[in-house]
Design an enzyme around this catalytic site. Structure first.
Site, mmCIF file in Angstrom:
data_model
loop_
_atom_site.group_PDB
_atom_site.id
_atom_site.type_symbol
_atom_site.label_atom_id
_atom_site.label_comp_id
_atom_site.label_asym_id
_atom_site.label_seq_id
_atom_site.Cartn_x
_atom_site.Cartn_y
_atom_site.Cartn_z
ATOM 1 N N CYS A 33 0.604 -1.020 0.289
ATOM 2 C CA CYS A 33 0.238 -0.059 -0.680
ATOM 3 C C CYS A 33 0.978 1.358 -0.121
ATOM 4 C CB CYS A 33 -1.074 -0.222 1.382
ATOM 5 S SG CYS A 33 -2.056 -1.199 1.170
ATOM 6 N N GLY A 59 -0.807 0.476 -4.596
ATOM 7 C CA GLY A 59 -3.065 0.244 -4.610
ATOM 8 C C GLY A 59 -3.186 0.727 -5.505
ATOM 9 N N ASN A 133 0.805 0.848 5.981
ATOM 10 C CA ASN A 133 1.348 0.689 4.740
ATOM 11 C C ASN A 133 2.428 -0.622 4.980
ATOM 12 O OD1 ASN A 133 3.294 -0.996 2.537
ATOM 13 N ND2 ASN A 133 4.550 0.763 2.135
ATOM 14 N N GLY A 134 1.460 -2.330 4.876
ATOM 15 C CA GLY A 134 2.837 -3.574 5.114
ATOM 16 C C GLY A 134 1.609 -4.408 6.037
ATOM 17 N N TYR A 272 12.197 -3.497 -7.409
ATOM 18 C CA TYR A 272 10.495 -3.885 -8.449
ATOM 19 C C TYR A 272 9.201 -2.827 -7.939
ATOM 20 C CZ TYR A 272 5.982 -5.664 -9.613
ATOM 21 O OH TYR A 272 4.587 -5.145 -9.705
#
Ligand code: SF4
Length: 492
Positions: A33, A59, A133-134, A272
């Site tokens: 996210c 996201g 996020n995570g 990436y």
């Protein structure tokens, strides 16, 4: 990016990635996210809108913004892209100088508006908004314990546990937040907003990136620095592992909720996930990826006519490989950026006629050529095989695959949606077996040492041990098993 959450061997509508991250080519690993926070700017919502737009690749399923001017919260969340969720009128209605925003990717079956963030709560001391996020590895256990003692959860998002822990604490807000964060095991960056302050926290290993910038007197926080560039903000620094920053009318306070543990920033962010125009730990991602390509060239030279990268994330590495070897870099693969979530998928008949909506090989570039194809990872292997076949169908005489990550053998517990270990091609096959499965003439992965060298640039000694590489080496920086409740993917 290769891979992929695809039924083996199928080339169906589902095979095309619906709502993936920035590459959008086939199915593949999903980003976690993105979060963006503003404190002290009269146009906090507009800044957040542009910030979230820059983080869109992290996201695409939902987006949300919560704003305050010191009073009641005003928020909006919706399913879809940032530009679909917010229009001009909606943004104009979000008045305030403090905001937190979120773009979300969720694991399958969990994509619903109630889980869109920021999550917003009312509790005894006022309003609380949370964006994460995570992944919190032990969230299912914390949640079960909370439910057994009476908590009623509004969402299926594990992020909600922090709000319950804070609300149930008898301590004042900052201490309650610290206590709650100390209970969380995993990789995460949290933004917490109350009616008068903004809190920012990074897990004790610093697994997920979060950085700070200034714009005039305002403080900004973002999962990636590319969002700061978008709005002309000045990057200040990354948030340290275990650090807790508090911003309120008195300015910024630097505190911590945990002692830093082994620094373990996600290696896949470098390889990436993050945008090439972002910096991580002071290193620009495009430059780091170019170094990966150069190191691959040193480790695995092959005589060839052209080098090409799987767009977009492998183009930087392909340029590096080409520079190092002197073999020309060419655009041998082209991505169509305009096939989105609502694109009508082709019929089986059209697919068999070769309708390749998201990725095409450029025949005039690869026909009769020995091609070096650079990609960032192989997860299940099906997408790599498909791309190799695209090049062969377009006339490539040889396809040599070079991968800028070590073999991906283990699932991620820290917010990246990975398949079960048994579905990871590298977990049970030799490199020669993988080469045969993807129909490549040769296949080489970057070494772990080469990856660290590429990421570190001139700071190799500082960097040793500074990365999480658990999906390659099984060395997870935290506990991952909580009574068998380990969970893959993202809890945000
Ligand atoms: S296990 Fe892999 S994908 Fe997950 S945080 Fe570590 S390096 Fe990143």
């Amino acid at each position: 990016m290769s891979d992929e959450l695809i039924p083996q061997g199928l080339w169906t509508g589902d095979y095309f990635n619906e709502g993936s991250g920035h590459d959008g080519i086939f199915n593949k690993l999903k980003e976690e996210c993105g979060v963006f926070g503003v404190y002290g700017h009269p146009e906090a919502a507009s800044l957040s809108y542009y910030g979230l737009h820059a983080l869109q690749h992290r996201g695409e399923e939902s987006a949300g913004l919560c704003v305050t001017d010191g009073g009641e919260f005003n928020y909006h969340r919706g399913m879809g892209l940032v530009k679909e969720v917010f229009d001009k009128d909606r943004l104009a209605s979000l008045v305030g100088d403090c905001s937190i925003g979120h773009v979300r990717y969720s694991t399958s079956g969990d994509s619903r508006l109630t889980n869109a963030q920021p999550l917003v709560f009312k509790y005894r001391d006022g309003d609380l908004a949370v964006a994460t996020n995570g992944n919190i590895v032990n969230a299912p256990k914390i949640r079960r314990d909370l439910e057994q003692s009476g908590s009623i959860f509004q969402t299926t998002s594990d992020t909600e546990v922090i709000a319950h822990l804070i609300a149930r604490s008898s301590k004042e807000f900052e201490e309650a937040a610290k206590d709650a964060l100390q209970q969380m095991v995993g990789g995460y960056a949290f933004l917490l907003m109350t009616n008068d302050k903004l809190l920012v926290a990074s897990d004790p290993n610093g697994l997920r990136p979060i950085s700070m910038a200034r714009l005039g007197d305002a403080y900004l926080f973002s999962s990636e620095t590319c969002a700061f560039e978008t709005i002309g903000a000045k990057i200040i620094r990354d948030i340290e592992p275990g650090e807790l920053l508090i911003v309120d009318r008195n300015g910024l306070r630097e505190d911590r909720f945990a002692e830093p543990q082994r620094k373990a920033l996600c290696a896949m962010e470098y390889i990436y996930f993050a945008r090439p125009d972002s910096d991580l730990n002071g290193s620009n991602l495009h430059s780091a990826r170019k170094r990966m390509g150069k190191i691959m060239a040193q480790q695995s030279f092959v005589d060839a006519d052209v080098v090409t990268g799987v767009p977009d994330s492998s183009i930087s590495a392909a340029i590096g490989y080409a520079e190092q070897t002197g073999i020309p870099y060419e655009l041998g693969l082209i991505k169509n950026k305009y096939t989105g979530r609502t694109f009508i998928q082709p019929s089986q008949e059209l697919r068999e006629q070769g309708v390749k909506m998201k990725l095409s090989a450029v025949r005039k570039v690869v026909e009769g050529m020995r091609v070096v194809m650079i990609d960032d990872s192989i997860v299940r292997g099906t997408t790599s095989r498909r791309i190799v076949n695209l090049l062969r169908e377009a006339g490539a005489t040889e396809v040599h695959v070079r991968i800028t990550s070590p073999p991906f053998k283990n699932p991620c517990f820290y917010g990246i949606d990975t398949p079960d270990r048994r579905e990871l091609i590298a977990s049970s096959r030799s490199i020669e077996e993988m080469r045969r499965e993807i129909h490549a003439d040769s296949l080489v992965f970057i070494s772990p040492e080469g990856l660290i060298e590429a990421v570190a640039g001139n700071n190799v000694d500082d960097y040793k041990g500074g990365l999480c590489m658990a999906c390659f080496d099984n060395d997870y920086p935290t506990r991952t098993d909580f009574n068998g409740e380990e969970k893959f993917g993202c809890s945000c």
